[in-house]
Design a protein around this motif. Structure first.
Motif, PDB file in Angstrom:
ATOM      1  N   LYS A 313       0.848  -1.185   0.000  1.00 20.04           N
ATOM      2  CA  LYS A 313       0.000   0.000   0.000  1.00 20.04           C
ATOM      3  C   LYS A 313       0.887   1.239   0.000  1.00 20.04           C
ATOM      4  CE  LYS A 313      -3.850  -2.067   2.585  1.00 20.04           C
ATOM      5  NZ  LYS A 313      -4.736  -1.930   3.770  1.00 20.04           N
ATOM      6  N   LEU A 314       0.594   2.160  -0.909  1.00 23.97           N
ATOM      7  CA  LEU A 314       1.357   3.402  -1.004  1.00 23.97           C
ATOM      8  C   LEU A 314       0.389   4.560  -1.188  1.00 23.97           C
ATOM      9  CD1 LEU A 314       4.017   4.962  -1.215  1.00 23.97           C
ATOM     10  CD2 LEU A 314       4.012   4.482  -3.679  1.00 23.97           C
ATOM     11  N   HIS A 315       0.421   5.518  -0.230  1.00 20.87           N
ATOM     12  CA  HIS A 315      -0.378   6.736  -0.305  1.00 20.87           C
ATOM     13  C   HIS A 315       0.585   7.925  -0.318  1.00 20.87           C
ATOM     14  CE1 HIS A 315      -4.518   5.178   1.145  1.00 20.87           C
ATOM     15  NE2 HIS A 315      -3.803   4.168   0.711  1.00 20.87           N
ATOM     16  N   VAL A 316       0.522   8.721  -1.368  1.00 21.16           N
ATOM     17  CA  VAL A 316       1.374   9.904  -1.485  1.00 21.16           C
ATOM     18  C   VAL A 316       0.477  11.101  -1.758  1.00 21.16           C
ATOM     19  CG1 VAL A 316       3.299  10.996  -2.668  1.00 21.16           C
ATOM     20  CG2 VAL A 316       3.274   8.506  -2.381  1.00 21.16           C
ATOM     21  N   ASP A 317       0.438  12.021  -0.813  1.00 19.95           N
ATOM     22  CA  ASP A 317      -0.334  13.258  -0.947  1.00 19.95           C
ATOM     23  C   ASP A 317       0.657  14.392  -1.160  1.00 19.95           C
ATOM     24  OD1 ASP A 317      -1.942  15.472  -0.790  1.00 19.95           O
ATOM     25  OD2 ASP A 317      -2.946  14.922   1.061  1.00 19.95           O
ATOM     26  N   GLY A 318       0.745  14.844  -2.411  1.00 14.02           N
ATOM     27  CA  GLY A 318       1.745  15.838  -2.751  1.00 14.02           C
ATOM     28  C   GLY A 318       1.389  17.256  -2.388  1.00 14.02           C
ATOM     29  N   TRP A 319       0.169  17.488  -1.900  1.00 12.44           N
ATOM     30  CA  TRP A 319      -0.284  18.802  -1.478  1.00 12.44           C
ATOM     31  C   TRP A 319      -0.333  19.732  -2.672  1.00 12.44           C
ATOM     32  CZ3 TRP A 319       2.039  22.397   2.835  1.00 12.44           C
ATOM     33  CH2 TRP A 319       1.012  23.135   3.415  1.00 12.44           C
ATOM     34  N   LYS A 320       0.196  20.946  -2.592  1.00 13.05           N
ATOM     35  CA  LYS A 320       0.032  21.951  -3.646  1.00 13.05           C
ATOM     36  C   LYS A 320       1.202  21.949  -4.636  1.00 13.05           C
ATOM     37  CE  LYS A 320      -2.596  24.960  -0.527  1.00 13.05           C
ATOM     38  NZ  LYS A 320      -2.654  26.295   0.133  1.00 13.05           N
ATOM     39  N   ASN A 321       2.389  22.170  -4.145  1.00  9.54           N
ATOM     40  CA  ASN A 321       3.553  22.281  -5.019  1.00  9.54           C
ATOM     41  C   ASN A 321       4.366  20.994  -4.963  1.00  9.54           C
ATOM     42  OD1 ASN A 321       2.857  25.004  -5.571  1.00  9.54           O
ATOM     43  ND2 ASN A 321       3.850  25.649  -3.670  1.00  9.54           N
ATOM     44  N   SER A 322       3.770  19.923  -5.431  1.00  9.26           N
ATOM     45  CA  SER A 322       4.442  18.629  -5.363  1.00  9.26           C
ATOM     46  C   SER A 322       5.544  18.559  -6.410  1.00  9.26           C
ATOM     47  CB  SER A 322       3.442  17.497  -5.572  1.00  9.26           C
ATOM     48  OG  SER A 322       4.110  16.257  -5.606  1.00  9.26           O
ATOM     49  N   ARG A 323       6.670  18.009  -5.994  1.00  8.05           N
ATOM     50  CA  ARG A 323       7.781  17.792  -6.906  1.00  8.05           C
ATOM     51  C   ARG A 323       7.991  16.309  -7.180  1.00  8.05           C
ATOM     52  NH1 ARG A 323      12.781  21.055  -4.615  1.00  8.05           N
ATOM     53  NH2 ARG A 323      11.949  20.369  -2.600  1.00  8.05           N
ATOM     54  N   VAL A 324       6.945  15.531  -6.908  1.00  3.08           N
ATOM     55  CA  VAL A 324       6.957  14.099  -7.206  1.00  3.08           C
ATOM     56  C   VAL A 324       6.069  13.864  -8.419  1.00  3.08           C
ATOM     57  CG1 VAL A 324       6.512  11.792  -6.333  1.00  3.08           C
ATOM     58  CG2 VAL A 324       7.291  13.571  -4.776  1.00  3.08           C
ATOM     59  N   GLY A 325       6.559  13.126  -9.382  1.00  5.55           N
ATOM     60  CA  GLY A 325       5.797  12.909 -10.608  1.00  5.55           C
ATOM     61  C   GLY A 325       6.108  11.587 -11.258  1.00  5.55           C
ATOM     62  N   ASP A 326       6.237  11.611 -12.597  1.00  9.39           N
ATOM     63  CA  ASP A 326       6.383  10.388 -13.380  1.00  9.39           C
ATOM     64  C   ASP A 326       7.624   9.580 -13.010  1.00  9.39           C
ATOM     65  OD1 ASP A 326       4.152  10.165 -14.876  1.00  9.39           O
ATOM     66  OD2 ASP A 326       4.902  11.203 -16.627  1.00  9.39           O
ATOM     67  N   GLU A 327       8.725  10.245 -12.773  1.00  7.74           N
ATOM     68  CA  GLU A 327       9.962   9.514 -12.503  1.00  7.74           C
ATOM     69  C   GLU A 327       9.850   8.662 -11.241  1.00  7.74           C
ATOM     70  OE1 GLU A 327      14.663  10.468 -11.478  1.00  7.74           O
ATOM     71  OE2 GLU A 327      13.363  12.042 -12.295  1.00  7.74           O
ATOM     72  N   GLY A 328       9.320   9.232 -10.180  1.00 13.43           N
ATOM     73  CA  GLY A 328       9.166   8.470  -8.942  1.00 13.43           C
ATOM     74  C   GLY A 328       8.145   7.352  -9.086  1.00 13.43           C
ATOM     75  N   LEU A 329       7.015   7.629  -9.744  1.00 13.15           N
ATOM     76  CA  LEU A 329       5.994   6.595  -9.934  1.00 13.15           C
ATOM     77  C   LEU A 329       6.492   5.476 -10.837  1.00 13.15           C
ATOM     78  CD1 LEU A 329       2.779   8.788 -10.332  1.00 13.15           C
ATOM     79  CD2 LEU A 329       3.461   7.427  -8.359  1.00 13.15           C
ATOM     80  N   ALA A 330       7.310   5.812 -11.817  1.00 12.87           N
ATOM     81  CA  ALA A 330       7.856   4.782 -12.698  1.00 12.87           C
ATOM     82  C   ALA A 330       8.785   3.848 -11.935  1.00 12.87           C
ATOM     83  CB  ALA A 330       8.592   5.439 -13.866  1.00 12.87           C
ATOM     84  N   THR A 331       9.564   4.384 -11.017  1.00  8.65           N
ATOM     85  CA  THR A 331      10.430   3.530 -10.201  1.00  8.65           C
ATOM     86  C   THR A 331       9.607   2.620  -9.302  1.00  8.65           C
ATOM     87  OG1 THR A 331      12.057   5.326 -10.191  1.00  8.65           O
ATOM     88  CG2 THR A 331      12.391   3.540  -8.631  1.00  8.65           C
ATOM     89  N   VAL A 332       8.517   3.153  -8.755  1.00  3.30           N
ATOM     90  CA  VAL A 332       7.621   2.326  -7.946  1.00  3.30           C
ATOM     91  C   VAL A 332       7.048   1.192  -8.784  1.00  3.30           C
ATOM     92  CG1 VAL A 332       5.420   2.309  -6.696  1.00  3.30           C
ATOM     93  CG2 VAL A 332       7.048   4.163  -6.326  1.00  3.30           C
ATOM     94  N   ALA A 333       6.657   1.491 -10.027  1.00  2.00           N
ATOM     95  CA  ALA A 333       6.084   0.470 -10.902  1.00  2.00           C
ATOM     96  C   ALA A 333       7.098  -0.618 -11.238  1.00  2.00           C
ATOM     97  CB  ALA A 333       5.565   1.121 -12.183  1.00  2.00           C
ATOM     98  N   ARG A 334       8.351  -0.246 -11.391  1.00  2.00           N
ATOM     99  CA  ARG A 334       9.371  -1.240 -11.756  1.00  2.00           C
ATOM    100  C   ARG A 334       9.808  -2.091 -10.570  1.00  2.00           C
ATOM    101  NH1 ARG A 334      11.302   2.978 -15.357  1.00  2.00           N
ATOM    102  NH2 ARG A 334      12.469   3.866 -13.598  1.00  2.00           N
ATOM    103  N   LYS A 335       9.853  -1.508  -9.376  1.00  3.21           N
ATOM    104  CA  LYS A 335      10.417  -2.209  -8.226  1.00  3.21           C
ATOM    105  C   LYS A 335       9.363  -2.874  -7.339  1.00  3.21           C
ATOM    106  CE  LYS A 335      14.652  -1.021  -9.160  1.00  3.21           C
ATOM    107  NZ  LYS A 335      15.695  -2.025  -9.503  1.00  3.21           N
ATOM    108  N   CYS A 336       8.209  -2.251  -7.172  1.00  3.80           N
ATOM    109  CA  CYS A 336       7.183  -2.757  -6.246  1.00  3.80           C
ATOM    110  C   CYS A 336       6.101  -3.485  -7.035  1.00  3.80           C
ATOM    111  CB  CYS A 336       6.594  -1.613  -5.429  1.00  3.80           C
ATOM    112  SG  CYS A 336       7.812  -0.620  -4.550  1.00  3.80           S
TER     113      CYS A 336
END
Length: 507
Positions: A313-336
């Motif tokens: 289970k992974l919950h990420v709430d980036g709020w307003k000025n989130s600097r998390v995007g495709d690169e981080g999610l792609a790593t999650v998809a490959r590893k988890c």
């Protein structure tokens, strides 16, 4: 004595109004069972165990009313009660011995006080510890009269306490250290808004107990619990919410000892990528909630994915000025690859990461995407085509339209529930079309911001839920009997059954 009795009644919130006799007899009371048993109290033939089982099915207010019916009902109800909630006002102190004499088998006790009134003191808490020897869970709320000395005295005399929760109290680290030292069975600790932490410099240490779940919320100087976190070898769940301090340095120092951590919640914690890299050393982590991490980027999320491949289970709430995007999610998809639940809020996910997520995470069953400006019809079509195991889907505040909803007609074959909120381009007409093709699907649509045609609105809202197999025509009629009448009727039936068994055995 009169003052103590009134305090006990006030603490329990008991309603002293008896049910009317006409209602009891007309709605299935003991005399209404019929025939030769008319006029007899058949509940007197039911064993105490059956009477207690009926009481356990009632709400607390109904149980209090039943305890006023007779002395036997009062005795059985008191012995069968395992949960008790008291208004912990200062006036209840003299009534506590008699009150706890009645409820000898309480295992869960809640003491809550109004902030404008005085609460119980240390002596009253010590009486509770001496009388409630089966107490396993204790919750204190706004008990401002309790001090570190009182917590120490309670810890030395209490029973097998397993769960302790305190909020808006005056004691601090010395009281918690006494609790952790003397309560060897303590496994669950929740600490919220303790004023004793404001000026304290004493660290909270593990003691003799083995903490498995620790929750810290709105706590100043929360880093004083660092030794407890690091020294709890069996710590399973750690929840941090609005706690001050530099948690990057603390996590770097203690995560090497947190080998058994499975679940981690962090909400509004001063954390950067450096802290997430330290958390990544918890290789057994399976559940991670990161809410409003203002200083975290793709680098931090990627380190979590590389270090914790067993995430479910992974919950990420980036709020307003989130600097998390495709690169981080792609790593999650490959590893988890064992990911089952993903909630992303304020993250701009695109086709690149979502396609990789749908292809690699074959066990993904629950997906929620909220406030994402890049999640449109193409991305929804990708999810519909590739997420074969998806069961629940939530979309909120995204630029999708009816064209994207059409992809769900033949996609996501395992989907059973979908929620669409604040998506202005989605109309009830598309939902009605989706329901006509997938009758077992449960759909929730927030139409508060868009004009709705009457016929389309009826098609969405009036449709019965097929899973329950209940329609408006064959739904059971609500019962009109009072809770007391239902309790008496149930015990009368049990008594009649026992009498028939006795008669057959005797013949």
């Amino acid at each position: 004595m009169g003052q103590a009795s009134s305090a006990a009644a006030c603490a329990l919130g008991a309603d002293h109004e008896h049910e009317e006799q006409e209602e009891d007899e007309g709605e299935g009371g003991a005399g209404g069972v019929g025939g030769r048993f008319s006029g007899l109290d058949l509940t007197a033939f039911a064993p105490d165990e059956c009477l207690a089982a009926v009481f356990q099915k009632l709400e607390p207010a109904d149980r209090r009313r039943c305890s006023l019916v007779s002395k036997r009902w009062r005795r059985v109800e008191g012995q069968a009660r395992q949960r008790l909630s008291l208004q912990a006002w200062l006036e209840i102190g003299p009534a506590l011995p008699a009150l706890l004499e009645r409820f000898q088998h309480v295992t869960k006790l809640t003491l809550k006080c109004d902030r404008k009134r005085g609460s119980i003191d240390d002596d009253a808490l010590c009486v509770i510890g001496q009388r409630c020897q089966q107490l396993q869970k204790l919750k204190l709320k706004a008990c401002k009269g309790l001090t570190d000395s009182g917590i120490d005295r309670f810890a030395q005399v209490c029973g097998p306490l397993q769960k302790f929760s305190c909020a808006s109290c005056q004691f601090g680290p010395p009281g918690l250290n006494s609790l952790l030292q003397h309560c060897a069975n303590l496994e669950d600790l929740t600490v919220k808004r303790l004023r004793g932490f404001v000026e304290s410099s004493e660290f909270v240490r593990p003691g003799t107990c083995s903490i498995r779940r620790l929750c810290l919320k709105d706590l100043p100087n929360a880093q004083l619990l660092g030794p407890l976190i690091a020294g709890s070898k069996n710590l399973h769940t750690l929840m941090l919410s609005r706690v001050s301090g530099n948690w990057d340095r603390l996590f770097e120092a203690i995560t090497v000892h947190m080998t058994s951590l499975i679940e981690l919640h962090m909400e509004k914690v001063a954390l950067t990528d450096q802290g997430l890299q330290a958390v990544a050393r918890c290789t057994n982590l399976q559940v991670l909630y990161v809410v409003k991490p203002a200083e975290c980027t793709n680098k931090g999320l990627s380190s979590i994915a590389n270090g914790c491949p067993d995430l479910r289970k992974l919950h990420v709430d980036g709020w307003k000025n989130s600097r998390v995007g495709d690169e981080g999610l792609a790593t999650v998809a490959r590893k988890c690859k064992d990911l089952q639940e993903l909630v992303i809020i304020g993250l701009n996910a695109t086709m690149s990461s979502l396609s990789l997520l749908a292809s690699n995470c074959l066990s993904l069953e629950r997906l929620a995407i909220c406030t994402s400006d890049t999640f449109g019809d193409s991305e929804l079509s990708c999810i519909a085509d590739k997420c074969l195991a998806l069961k629940k889907l939530c979309i909120k505040g995204c630029p999708i339209s009816d064209r994207g909803m059409e992809a769900l007609v033949g996609g996501c074959p395992s989907l059973v529930k979908i929620k669409v909120k604040k998506c202005r381009a989605v109309t009830p007409a598309s939902i009605a079309s989706l329901l006509s093709n997938r009758v077992s699907l449960v759909v929730t649509l927030d139409t508060s911001a868009i004009p709705v045609a009457p016929e389309a609105q009826c098609a969405v809202q009036v449709r019965p839920v097929q899973d329950n197999n209940i329609t408006q025509e064959n739904a059971p009629a609500p019962s009109t009997r009072s809770p007391l009448a239902r309790a008496r009727f149930a015990m009368a039936v049990v008594a009649c059954t026992f009498m028939r068994w006795s008669a057959s055995n005797g013949s």
